[in-house]
Design an enzyme around this catalytic site. Sequence first.
Site, short mmCIF file in Angstrom:
data_model
loop_
_atom_site.label_atom_id
_atom_site.label_comp_id
_atom_site.label_asym_id
_atom_site.label_seq_id
_atom_site.Cartn_x
_atom_site.Cartn_y
_atom_site.Cartn_z
N GLU A 143 -9.37 15.20 6.68
CA GLU A 143 -10.06 13.96 7.03
C GLU A 143 -10.75 13.41 5.66
O GLU A 143 -11.23 14.12 5.00
CB GLU A 143 -11.25 14.41 8.06
CG GLU A 143 -11.85 13.34 8.51
CD GLU A 143 -13.20 13.71 9.61
OE1 GLU A 143 -13.29 15.07 9.96
OE2 GLU A 143 -14.10 13.07 9.78
N ARG B 253 -9.75 30.77 8.33
CA ARG B 253 -10.04 30.06 7.25
C ARG B 253 -10.51 30.70 5.92
O ARG B 253 -10.88 31.98 6.29
CB ARG B 253 -11.18 28.85 7.57
CG ARG B 253 -12.40 29.52 7.83
CD ARG B 253 -13.43 28.25 8.10
NE ARG B 253 -13.01 27.25 8.90
CZ ARG B 253 -13.21 25.87 8.48
NH1 ARG B 253 -13.66 25.70 6.82
NH2 ARG B 253 -12.62 25.04 9.14
N LYS C 9 -18.18 20.73 4.08
CA LYS C 9 -18.38 19.19 3.54
C LYS C 9 -19.89 18.70 3.57
O LYS C 9 -20.33 18.08 2.72
CB LYS C 9 -17.59 18.24 4.05
CG LYS C 9 -16.25 18.40 3.76
CD LYS C 9 -15.20 17.43 4.20
CE LYS C 9 -13.74 17.92 4.38
NZ LYS C 9 -12.86 17.15 5.57
P1 ATP Z 1 -15.59 20.07 7.57
O1 ATP Z 1 -15.98 21.33 6.48
O2 ATP Z 1 -15.91 18.85 7.62
O3 ATP Z 1 -15.48 20.87 8.91
P2 ATP Z 1 -12.65 20.59 7.61
O4 ATP Z 1 -12.90 21.74 6.61
O5 ATP Z 1 -12.25 20.52 8.94
O6 ATP Z 1 -14.02 19.85 7.31
P3 ATP Z 1 -10.35 18.82 6.91
O7 ATP Z 1 -10.31 17.45 6.14
O8 ATP Z 1 -10.40 18.45 8.50
O9 ATP Z 1 -11.86 19.29 6.75
O10 ATP Z 1 -9.56 19.85 7.00
C1 ATP Z 1 -8.07 19.60 6.38
C2 ATP Z 1 -7.00 20.67 6.37
O11 ATP Z 1 -7.75 21.85 5.79
C3 ATP Z 1 -7.35 21.40 8.01
O12 ATP Z 1 -6.07 21.58 8.51
C4 ATP Z 1 -8.03 22.52 7.84
O13 ATP Z 1 -7.75 23.62 8.66
C5 ATP Z 1 -7.96 23.15 6.46
N1 ATP Z 1 -8.99 23.67 5.84
C6 ATP Z 1 -10.49 23.51 5.70
N2 ATP Z 1 -11.19 24.36 5.45
C7 ATP Z 1 -10.22 25.40 5.06
C8 ATP Z 1 -10.66 26.74 4.62
N3 ATP Z 1 -11.75 27.20 4.32
N4 ATP Z 1 -9.42 27.46 4.75
C9 ATP Z 1 -8.35 27.37 5.21
N5 ATP Z 1 -8.08 26.06 5.24
C10 ATP Z 1 -9.13 25.18 5.53
MG MG Z 2 -11.75 19.09 10.32
#
Ligand code: ATP
Ligand code: MG
Length: 566
Positions: free
Chosen positions: A37, A264, A274
């Site tokens: 995003e 994650r 974020k």
């Molecule tokens: P927020 O922290 O705002 O919830 P988000 O982590 O969901 O954001 P996105 O931009 O939606 O952020 O993430 C893009 C992709 O990265 C998604 O497929 C998410 O699953 C993956 N992702 C995000 N954080 C992690 C993490 N800590 N470990 C592994 N994958 C991640």
């Molecule tokens: Mg997300």
Amino acid sequence: MEENIEKNKQNFIKNIISEDLKNNLNNGKVITRFPPEPNGYLHIGHAKSICLNFGLAVRYHGACNLRFDDTNPETEETEYVESIKNDIHWLGFDWGNREYYASDYFDQLYEYAIMLINKGLAYVDDQSAERISATRGTPTQPGMESPFRNRSVGENLILFDGMKNGEFPDGSKVLRAKIDIASPNMHLRDPALYRIKKMSHHRTLNKWCIYPMYDFAHGQSDYIEGVTHSICTLEFEVHRPLYDWFLDHIAEGDYRPKQIEFARLNLNYTVMSKRRMLELVRKKYVKGWDDPRMPTISGLRRRGYTPESIRNFSERIGVARRDGIIDVALLEFSIREDLNQKAFRKMAVLDPLKVVLTNYPDGKVEMMTALNNPENEADGVREIPFSMELYIERGDFMEDPPSKYFRLSPGREVRLKYAYIIRCDEVIRDKNTGHIRELRCSYDPDTRSGMAGSQRKIKGTIHWISVDHSIKAEVRLYDRLFDVEDPSGIKDGTEFTDHINPHSLEVIENAYIEPSVKGAKHLDKFQFERNGYFCVDPDSTENKLIFNRTVTLRDTWARMQNNRIE
Ligand code: ATP
Ligand code: MG
């Protein structure tokens, strides 16, 4: 550790994909996607997801789409889109022409919504968001049906069209799926599909005043793009029945994307949400998204991390099915391991103490030969000037040393690396403060490194810089940004920002570096002997070099592993 790497080569996601290929699912194709995003900068957790998704595409001769999940106009910006693309390229992955935006599918998604209305599977609800959430029930109690749930298809079509045309104010209506308000899975209790938001979008501008919800947009975007394996983090496991429900009512033919969840990445001493990172930036706890203390890819890059080290880290931690916390020491291990092979060695004195060699001819300069990298002979040698006045580290001298101290102290000897053995004869103090100002030493001319007679054994070796030949530079030393292991999980009423390490940045204005670093470019990386790995900060100019310390040389990870084995 080697054993772990071996094991991780075949992770459970690869097992699923291999099985799918055996069964010729989706005609044996593998298409993955990375769906950020664009509402912030990418962090090391995203890097894990990027390595996984692009890595699987390579492994199975498929492709990986870059899809910007830009369904929320409130928080998304073009600045983030650019930084995300830049970071993925830097990590070493390329999406070719497969750059997509969920917002490009707004027309198609709207058609899918109409399709659901026509099938009697979606309705316009006039209740407020508060009312909807209040009547949704709890995990143990069923929700209450909306009084608008049984509107006719015709009425729903007219109202949804009105929503699209901006006839109703924000929040006055939503389009909901008609599934099961009593489902044990809360996500199936008539989830919202569309909401009214009269807001300009970074790509579609003012075309829309309704926007699809994440759950409705995501799976359908996968479907539109022909994604076969939609890999996401564990919190979406409970959304999977909804993901499948939408596709069951929208998809034609046999092709179906499959959602697979993994844990994650969490790192100790780090925040990765974020929202929290944005707070660190906005409230100026750090200097920006790319502050070298941030877990962002841009921060790690500026700190001196290499793409290879991040990819290796990602491979090493593997893919887990359950949430856990990875020790940040493992990330540090990965960069040390990489830079140990690549970084040229330099001498740098960070906390100078002057040494005058009383028996060395004034004005004489000898060039000492030093290895660029003892790990790799092919990297060759360089020459370092040696003269009467030198700097050594203040910490390499002790006036009153304990018995096992092998560096310099009064009357004792030490080897200057690649040069001579010296003996400390006299300590000169500042008359007023009593502070040690310089050391008077004598050198043994028969002990020059590499020469006959240099074999005299001595326990301590220290680094040094010739005062007249040194280059002055600013050096920034970093420590962990937080002084607690789990800054996000604090439950004592304090904020995560109350646990910021006040010593996370130490600036040394005047460090002295050997002259061969002259002309170093932004992000060039070196090992400063005994002081760690350093990288040229992009704020450096031709006249002023600034170095960031990436990591020290102390390998806490290997030590922890050894302790575990013992
Ligand atoms: P927020 O922290 O705002 O919830 P988000 O982590 O969901 O954001 P996105 O931009 O939606 O952020 O993430 C893009 C992709 O990265 C998604 O497929 C998410 O699953 C993956 N992702 C995000 N954080 C992690 C993490 N800590 N470990 C592994 N994958 C991640
Ligand atoms: Mg997300």
